[in-house]
Structure formats: structure tokens, C-alpha cells
Design a protein around this motif. Structure first.
Motif, PDB file in Angstrom:
ATOM      1  N   LYS A 171       0.839  -1.202   0.000  1.00 45.35           N
ATOM      2  CA  LYS A 171       0.000   0.000   0.000  1.00 45.35           C
ATOM      3  C   LYS A 171       0.879   1.259   0.000  1.00 45.35           C
ATOM      4  N   ALA A 172       1.920   1.262   0.840  1.00 45.35           N
ATOM      5  CA  ALA A 172       2.844   2.416   0.906  1.00 45.35           C
ATOM      6  C   ALA A 172       3.564   2.612  -0.423  1.00 45.35           C
ATOM      7  N   MET A 173       3.981   1.507  -1.052  1.00 41.99           N
ATOM      8  CA  MET A 173       4.671   1.574  -2.348  1.00 41.99           C
ATOM      9  C   MET A 173       3.754   2.156  -3.432  1.00 41.99           C
ATOM     10  N   LYS A 174       2.510   1.712  -3.422  1.00 40.21           N
ATOM     11  CA  LYS A 174       1.541   2.207  -4.406  1.00 40.21           C
ATOM     12  C   LYS A 174       1.317   3.718  -4.224  1.00 40.21           C
ATOM     13  N   GLN A 175       1.199   4.126  -2.970  1.00 39.01           N
ATOM     14  CA  GLN A 175       1.042   5.560  -2.645  1.00 39.01           C
ATOM     15  C   GLN A 175       2.232   6.368  -3.147  1.00 39.01           C
ATOM     16  N   ALA A 176       3.442   5.815  -2.943  1.00 38.27           N
ATOM     17  CA  ALA A 176       4.663   6.509  -3.373  1.00 38.27           C
ATOM     18  C   ALA A 176       4.651   6.715  -4.888  1.00 38.27           C
ATOM     19  N   LEU A 177       4.223   5.692  -5.629  1.00 40.88           N
ATOM     20  CA  LEU A 177       4.141   5.798  -7.087  1.00 40.88           C
ATOM     21  C   LEU A 177       3.089   6.827  -7.500  1.00 40.88           C
TER      22      LEU A 177
ATOM     23  N   GLU B 156       5.191  13.153  -9.529  1.00 43.46           N
ATOM     24  CA  GLU B 156       4.645  14.199 -10.403  1.00 43.46           C
ATOM     25  C   GLU B 156       4.799  13.845 -11.877  1.00 43.46           C
ATOM     26  N   VAL B 157       5.701  12.915 -12.162  1.00 42.78           N
ATOM     27  CA  VAL B 157       5.881  12.423 -13.537  1.00 42.78           C
ATOM     28  C   VAL B 157       5.477  10.954 -13.535  1.00 42.78           C
ATOM     29  N   LYS B 158       4.606  10.581 -14.456  1.00 44.85           N
ATOM     30  CA  LYS B 158       4.123   9.190 -14.492  1.00 44.85           C
ATOM     31  C   LYS B 158       5.226   8.262 -15.006  1.00 44.85           C
ATOM     32  N   PRO B 159       5.601   7.245 -14.222  1.00 49.37           N
ATOM     33  CA  PRO B 159       6.648   6.331 -14.693  1.00 49.37           C
ATOM     34  C   PRO B 159       6.155   5.423 -15.819  1.00 49.37           C
ATOM     35  N   GLU B 160       7.080   5.022 -16.674  1.00 49.02           N
ATOM     36  CA  GLU B 160       6.744   4.106 -17.775  1.00 49.02           C
ATOM     37  C   GLU B 160       7.175   2.678 -17.450  1.00 49.02           C
ATOM     38  N   TYR B 161       7.999   2.555 -16.420  1.00 48.70           N
ATOM     39  CA  TYR B 161       8.488   1.239 -16.000  1.00 48.70           C
ATOM     40  C   TYR B 161       8.848   1.362 -14.524  1.00 48.70           C
ATOM     41  N   VAL B 162       8.558   0.311 -13.749  1.00 49.73           N
ATOM     42  CA  VAL B 162       8.835   0.365 -12.306  1.00 49.73           C
ATOM     43  C   VAL B 162       9.735  -0.789 -11.892  1.00 49.73           C
ATOM     44  N   LEU B 163      10.780  -0.459 -11.145  1.00 53.66           N
ATOM     45  CA  LEU B 163      11.697  -1.458 -10.584  1.00 53.66           C
ATOM     46  C   LEU B 163      11.521  -1.479  -9.075  1.00 53.66           C
ATOM     47  N   PHE B 164      11.065  -2.615  -8.561  1.00 56.75           N
ATOM     48  CA  PHE B 164      10.851  -2.769  -7.121  1.00 56.75           C
ATOM     49  C   PHE B 164      11.983  -3.554  -6.484  1.00 56.75           C
ATOM     50  N   ASP B 165      12.196  -3.300  -5.207  1.00 57.96           N
ATOM     51  CA  ASP B 165      13.107  -4.142  -4.435  1.00 57.96           C
ATOM     52  C   ASP B 165      12.306  -5.327  -3.900  1.00 57.96           C
ATOM     53  N   ALA B 166      12.428  -6.467  -4.565  1.00 60.37           N
ATOM     54  CA  ALA B 166      11.875  -7.761  -4.115  1.00 60.37           C
ATOM     55  C   ALA B 166      10.352  -7.937  -4.193  1.00 60.37           C
ATOM     56  N   VAL B 167       9.573  -6.873  -4.034  1.00 58.87           N
ATOM     57  CA  VAL B 167       8.105  -7.013  -3.974  1.00 58.87           C
ATOM     58  C   VAL B 167       7.468  -6.532  -5.273  1.00 58.87           C
ATOM     59  N   LYS B 168       6.374  -7.192  -5.681  1.00 60.72           N
ATOM     60  CA  LYS B 168       5.632  -6.727  -6.869  1.00 60.72           C
ATOM     61  C   LYS B 168       4.223  -6.306  -6.458  1.00 60.72           C
ATOM     62  N   ILE B 169       3.634  -5.407  -7.221  1.00 62.90           N
ATOM     63  CA  ILE B 169       2.240  -5.014  -6.971  1.00 62.90           C
ATOM     64  C   ILE B 169       1.399  -5.505  -8.140  1.00 62.90           C
ATOM     65  N   ASP B 170       0.583  -6.511  -7.888  1.00 67.60           N
ATOM     66  CA  ASP B 170      -0.143  -7.202  -8.964  1.00 67.60           C
ATOM     67  C   ASP B 170      -1.037  -6.297  -9.802  1.00 67.60           C
ATOM     68  N   GLU B 171      -1.734  -5.370  -9.128  1.00 66.15           N
ATOM     69  CA  GLU B 171      -2.731  -4.572  -9.868  1.00 66.15           C
ATOM     70  C   GLU B 171      -2.144  -3.361 -10.595  1.00 66.15           C
ATOM     71  N   LEU B 172      -0.842  -3.245 -10.601  1.00 66.86           N
ATOM     72  CA  LEU B 172      -0.191  -2.117 -11.269  1.00 66.86           C
ATOM     73  C   LEU B 172      -0.312  -2.265 -12.795  1.00 66.86           C
ATOM     74  N   GLU B 173      -0.675  -1.165 -13.449  1.00 64.94           N
ATOM     75  CA  GLU B 173      -0.884  -1.240 -14.909  1.00 64.94           C
ATOM     76  C   GLU B 173       0.342  -0.798 -15.699  1.00 64.94           C
ATOM     77  N   ILE B 174       1.455  -0.622 -15.021  1.00 69.40           N
ATOM     78  CA  ILE B 174       2.711  -0.214 -15.671  1.00 69.40           C
ATOM     79  C   ILE B 174       3.627  -1.436 -15.693  1.00 69.40           C
ATOM     80  N   PRO B 175       4.448  -1.630 -16.738  1.00 73.37           N
ATOM     81  CA  PRO B 175       5.408  -2.742 -16.708  1.00 73.37           C
ATOM     82  C   PRO B 175       6.279  -2.649 -15.457  1.00 73.37           C
TER      83      PRO B 175
END
Length: 211
Positions: free
Chosen positions: A109-115, A119-138
Motif C-alpha cells: 500500500k505504501a509503495m503504491k502511494q509513493a508511485l 509528479e511524472v508518471k513512470p513508464e516502468y517500475v523497478l521494485f526491491d523484491a516485492v511486486k504489486i499485482d494490480e499495477l498497470e505499468i510494466p
């Protein structure tokens, strides 16, 4: 090791940590966010996540997994990251949320909030170890990403400094647990405080069931 040798080593490390993002830039992704969290293990306080998008030409040596850096160095690098980053977002889940939905879900939840705070929408996200299933970005989860990928390391520094500062403030609000030193982790002084005065409002009840 001389100052010059240390700098050379840091520059080499910087180049290594930029490899993954460089490959993604070559594939056409411009805005790559690194995301990391701090505070999954403490007995008190929130879990804090940061999302950081760095410019391609970011060339500041010394950025690493926040756990490997001194407090002074983290503070210095935090200022540089905040100044030079394309975008930076913070998210957090407090002790109540952690007790309600468990630490892993609170972390996500905290990671999703951070994303969402970027102010700029990311086109790709690199997480440390954890994934967020409902994320619509690669996205990609990288084990020990905070030690391998520059943007994740930068996020780990931002999250750590942000959370540490909060815990120092909590220390004056809730004295007796040495929060200013242990940042909510289970040290001897912290347990002594718990046995003397019980839990305070920011303690995670689910982490302290045996008390």
C-alpha cells in the motif's frame, strides 16, 4: 585506500548500478521509477516507501543500499537526490494499517502511494523484491535491488531518511523508548521502555502480542 582510489571505486560501482536502467532506456523507456521501503521490521511507527525517477545522466557517486551508509552520508545523499531527481514520491502505512492488513499488504500500500505521489508518471517500475499485482505499468521485482539498481538504492535512501526523521519526532512525543536511536526497532532500551511503561499509541499491536 587513498581518496582518489575510493572515488574510482565509487564511480565503478555507480556504472554497475546504472546498467539495468540503461538497458531499459535503450528499449525506449524514459521514466523509470525505483521503489523501496523501510520499516518492515520495527515494533513501532510506520512503514515508509519512496519512488524515485532519476535522470539518465545522474552521475553522483556513493549511492548505495541505505543500510550500508552512515546516517551523515544518507542525509547528504538525500539532499542531492531530492535536488536532482526528475520526480520523487513518498507513501506510508501507519501502525494501525499494519495491524489491520498485515505488514506485507501495508508495504505494498505504501509503495503504491509513493508511485501515485510522483509528479511524472513512470513508464516502468523497478521494485526491491516485492511486486504489486494490480499495477498497470510494466514492472519488475529485483532481489536485493537496493544494492544493484541505482533508482532503487536512491529510493531506499529517501525512504530511510524520511522515516528516521519521523521517528526522531516521535521520540519527543513518546519518550522512554529511545526512538531517536533505535527508530522503533527492538533494541534493549526499547524493550526496557515497553516493560516499564507499556505500549504507546504508535506501537504495532500485532508485533507485540507476547507482551
Amino acid at each position: 585506500m587513498t581518496k582518489e582510489e575510493r572515488l574510482q571505486k565509487q564511480l565503478q560501482r555507480l556504472a554497475e548500478m546504472k546498467v539495468h536502467e540503461a538497458e531499459l532506456h535503450e528499449r525506449g523507456y524514459r521514466f523509470i521509477a525505483g521503489v523501496d521501503e523501510v520499516g518492515r521490521g520495527p515494533l513501532a511507527g510506520p512503514v515508509v516507501a519512496a519512488a524515485v525517477i532519476l535522470p539518465e545522466d545522474f552521475d553522483v557517486p556513493g549511492i548505495d543500499d541505505s543500510k550500508k551508509l552512515s546516517e551523515k552520508r544518507r542525509e547528504e545523499l538525500y539532499d542531492v537526490i531530492m535536488e536532482r531527481a526528475i520526480a520523487c514520491g513518498i507513501g506510508m502505512a501507519d501502525h494501525k494499517v499494519i495491524d489491520e492488513i498485515n505488514i506485507l499488504q501495508a508495504t505494498k500500500k505504501a509503495m503504491k502511494q509513493a508511485l501515485e505521489a510522483l509528479e511524472v508518471k513512470p513508464e516502468y517500475v523497478l521494485f526491491d523484491a516485492v511486486k504489486i499485482d494490480e499495477l498497470e505499468i510494466p514492472q519488475e521485482a529485483i532481489i536485493k535491488g537496493d544494492a544493484k539498481v541505482l533508482a532503487i538504492a536512491a529510493a531506499s535512501i529517501v525512504a530511510k531518511v524520511t522515516r528516521d526523521r519521523m521517528m526522531v519526532e516521535y521520540a519527543s512525543e513518546y519518550p522512554g523508548y529511545a526512538f531517536e536511536k533505535n527508530k522503533g526497532y527492538g533494541t534493549k532500551a526499547h524493550y526496557e521502555g515497553l516493560h516499564k511503561q507499556g505500549m504507546c499509541p504508535i506501537h504495532r499491536r500485532t508485533f507485540l502480542k507476547n507482551l
